[in-house]
Design an enzyme around this catalytic site. Structure first.
Site, PDB file in Angstrom:
ATOM      1  N   ASP A 122      -8.916  -3.855  -2.853  1.00  0.00           N
ATOM      2  CA  ASP A 122      -9.255  -2.965  -3.965  1.00  0.00           C
ATOM      3  C   ASP A 122      -8.675  -1.590  -3.656  1.00  0.00           C
ATOM      4  OD1 ASP A 122     -10.634  -1.985  -6.299  1.00  0.00           O
ATOM      5  OD2 ASP A 122     -12.105  -1.125  -4.936  1.00  0.00           O
ATOM      6  N   ASP A 149     -15.469  -2.629  -2.687  1.00  0.00           N
ATOM      7  CA  ASP A 149     -16.710  -1.878  -2.489  1.00  0.00           C
ATOM      8  C   ASP A 149     -17.615  -1.838  -3.711  1.00  0.00           C
ATOM      9  OD1 ASP A 149     -16.344   1.499  -3.483  1.00  0.00           O
ATOM     10  OD2 ASP A 149     -14.954  -0.116  -3.950  1.00  0.00           O
ATOM     11  N   ASP A 167     -16.045  -5.678  -7.745  1.00  0.00           N
ATOM     12  CA  ASP A 167     -15.393  -6.479  -6.712  1.00  0.00           C
ATOM     13  C   ASP A 167     -16.248  -7.658  -6.274  1.00  0.00           C
ATOM     14  OD1 ASP A 167     -13.164  -4.687  -6.483  1.00  0.00           O
ATOM     15  OD2 ASP A 167     -14.441  -3.335  -5.335  1.00  0.00           O
TER      16      ASP A 167
END
Length: 659
Positions: free
Chosen positions: A350, A546, A550
């Protein structure tokens, strides 16, 4: 840059339901967390372990049997009744459970006086079952807590009146009023109003997104200080946030191929040991052998064939790696999770909060020729105007001024308009800070350059004249380029960037850290689709993220690592490991450590299998004395245990960091 009021707010209308939701700005949803000893498995395991630890010194110290015997009995009963009952239930379904085999082996050990061996076996399996139950319940709690992101009630507008209703009663086509600071109750389209929406829970974007008439908004996202009228486009069960919950539950319930393989081997091994033990007991007795000596030989076989050494062959390396990683700020949730990390062949990262810190900062100050000001003066004036703003961009401007040691002058007549900016009177100057669309009438090279680099452009205007353009971006996390390079070396494939942010911002960050493959503008289901695409192609995927957005990908991947300091509850629960200190270098380090643990597991399995095989063959082909069998069995257990503990050394983490 967030206003206290919005000029588009509708006049108050009569309210039928005085219990309509009040604004709860930025209040996070309550975290649902099962207490440790609320689970019966944990209570029984704790009781079993406590009884064993009390009996052990008495037994080894030569105390009379009446002193330690009842404690061992309590240990066996507390830790063995549940797996024993589960094993009996499995037998009714014609399935042989290894837990039942362990209880029988422990009972057999006790029957021939080996209370210590049996008690240790009971404690190991009771604690393992408790940890599994706790992990399952915690994951369920976090999934349930995600639903708290969406409010329980909404204000529905009907014929000019406001009516407080449960969110579950909203239907497609209803119009709802979302006041400043409230979370949106449903997915929908803005019919009237302007505001900024913090939708990091859905897209992962670090900055609030301006929205106005015609824009799409999502349930669970946080409204700024503008008032919105929103048309409901999806029922509560079909909202994006509800689909995230469904995807996490589906992925978490799926068994990994390794787990299925172990269960199959477990069945065969258990059946073979039971059949062999019964044969060793029944066949000699059928030919008139002495009952006591035959029982002793069968119980000896049960002890030496029990998989204690195999269990310890696997656990010490993995648990040592978990302990070592924990000392360095990486919490790996279980031995299974550590094993999964060792198998990854591809990494997906990410952007916001993972490769970057997730907080905006002023990267550059571009002065405009007509302004005639220096950088410090322009930044100080902008900071003075933003001093009373609660917008993240405003806070970034103020922070940039303070980093330079500037003291913003006092501002008066502060005003703010959603999506446009703020204005104030600073030292006799009319200062405005806002978006280029609001403050510029033509093209500006500085704005074009900033946006081409994936940054957000903020214009500073003094007395009606644009004087500077502030380029705002998300700060790159320290060590991110080195972590990306290390992950590429470990897996043999360059990591991929999966982000909900815009393509230009993603491309800029990817270039800075050395990533060549970028997929931007993704919703949570798009990230899951990418992970499943790679896994269908044969890859074992590690996802690092995080946010709530996600979490489905973290759960669907072979392994997941969450950045923990600012990570969402659901991401932390869905991941296999959590980087508590948010150090990017810890991600490749824990992967390298897990691979070392896997190599030690293979070594230990070879040692344990050879030792157990020799003892079993000795007992079957000749006569293995019980003391020698116990010594050989326990000796192999100690040997593999010590070999696995090598990963506790500090040098093991240093070696992993240099991988």
């Amino acid at each position: 840059m967030v206003p206290p009021t919005s000029p588009t707010s509708s006049p108050a209308a009569p309210v039928r339901d005085t219990a309509a939701p009040a604004a709860s700005p930025a209040a996070p949803p309550g975290r649902r967390r099962t207490r440790l000893f609320a689970l019966p498995e944990v209570r029984w395991a704790a009781l079993s372990a406590a009884a064993f630890l009390c009996a052990l010194p008495l037994h080894l110290g030569g105390a009379p049997a009446w002193a330690w015997g009842p404690l061992y009995a309590l240990c066996y009963a507390a830790g063995g009744w549940e797996p024993g009952w589960a094993g009996l239930q499995a037998l009714r379904g014609r399935t042989l459970d290894v837990d039942l085999l362990m209880v029988v082996a422990a009972g057999g050990a006790a029957a021939i006086g080996q209370f210590l061996d049996g008690g240790l076996l009971i404690v190991i399996f009771a604690v393992s079952g408790a940890l599994e139950a706790l992990a399952t319940r915690r994951t369920a709690d976090s999934v349930s807590g995600l639903l708290d992101l969406a409010p329980a009630r909404a204000v529905r507008l009907t014929d000019g009146t406001q009516e407080g209703v449960p969110v579950a009663e909203l239907r497609v086509g209803d119009t709802v009023l979302v006041r400043p600071g409230e979370r949106l109750p449903a997915d929908g389209t803005v019919l009237e109003g302007a505001s900024e929406i913090d939708q990091a829970t859905i897209t992962g974007e670090p900055l609030p997104v301006g929205c106005t008439t015609g824009d799409t908004v999502f349930a669970g996202t946080l409204n700024g200080t503008g008032s919105l009228r929103v048309r409901v486009d999806a029922d509560a069960a079909e909202s994006v946030i509800a689909r995230i919950v469904a995807m996490v539950e589906e992925a978490s319930a799926t068994k990994a191929p390794t787990q299925l393989f172990i269960e199959k081997i477990e069945q065969r091994y258990s059946a073979a040991v039971v059949v062999a033990t019964l044969a060793l007991l029944a066949v000699p007795l059928a030919f008139g052998a002495d009952f006591t000596s035959t029982l002793l030989r069968a119980m000896t076989f049960m002890i030496v064939a029990s998989p204690c050494a195999v269990v310890l062959a696997t656990m010490p390396p993995l648990l040592s790696a978990i302990a070592n990683a924990g000392r360095h700020g990486v919490l790996v949730k279980s031995a299974v999770a550590m094993e999964r990390l060792a198998s990854v062949t591809r990494v997906a990262l990410d952007k916001t909060g993972t490769l970057t810190e997730g907080a905006p900062r002023v990267a550059q100050v571009h002065l405009l020729p007509a302004g005639g000001l220096d950088e410090d003066t322009a930044l100080a004036l902008a900071a003075a105007a933003e001093l009373h703003s609660e917008h993240p961009l405003g806070r970034a401007v103020v922070a940039a001024a303070r980093e330079r040691g500037l003291r913003p002058p006092e501002a008066r007549e502060f005003d703010s308009v959603p999506g446009r900016g703020v204005s104030a009177l600073v030292s006799g100057r009319a200062v405005r800070v806002g978006s280029p669309a609001a403050l510029l009438t033509g093209a500006c090279p500085a704005v074009t350059d900033a946006e081409a680099e994936g940054r957000t452009a903020v214009v500073v205007e003094v007395n009606g004249e644009p004087v500077a353009v502030l380029a705002v971006d998300d700060r790159l996390r320290a060590g991110a380029p080195e972590a990306v390079a290390a992950l590429a070396r470990l897996t043999g494939t360059g990591p991929t960037l999966l982000t909900g942010d815009n393509g230009r911002a993603a491309a800029r960050v990817a270039a800075e850290v050395g990533i060549t493959e970028v997929r931007a503008g993704l919703l949570p289901q798009d990230k899951v689709a990418a992970v499943r695409e790679w896994e269908r192609a044969g890859d074992k995927v590690l996802v690092v993220g995080d946010g709530v957005n996600d979490a489905p990908a973290l759960a669907a991947a072979s392994a997941g690592v969450a950045m923990g300091r600012a990570g969402s509850d659901l991401a932390l629960e869905s991941a296999d490991a959590v980087v508590v200190r948010d150090e990017a270098a810890a991600v490749p380090a824990v992967v390298a450590l897990s691979r070392r643990a896997r190599r030690l597991v293979v070594q230990n399995l070879v040692i344990a299998s050879v030792c157990i095989g020799v003892l079993v063959v000795w007992d079957l082909a000749w006569h293995l004395p019980l003391p020698l069998g116990v010594a050989g069995h326990e000796g192999s257990t100690v040997l593999v245990g010590l070999n696995g503990l090598r990963l506790l050394r500090e040098s093991a983490w240093r070696d992993a960091t240099g991988a």
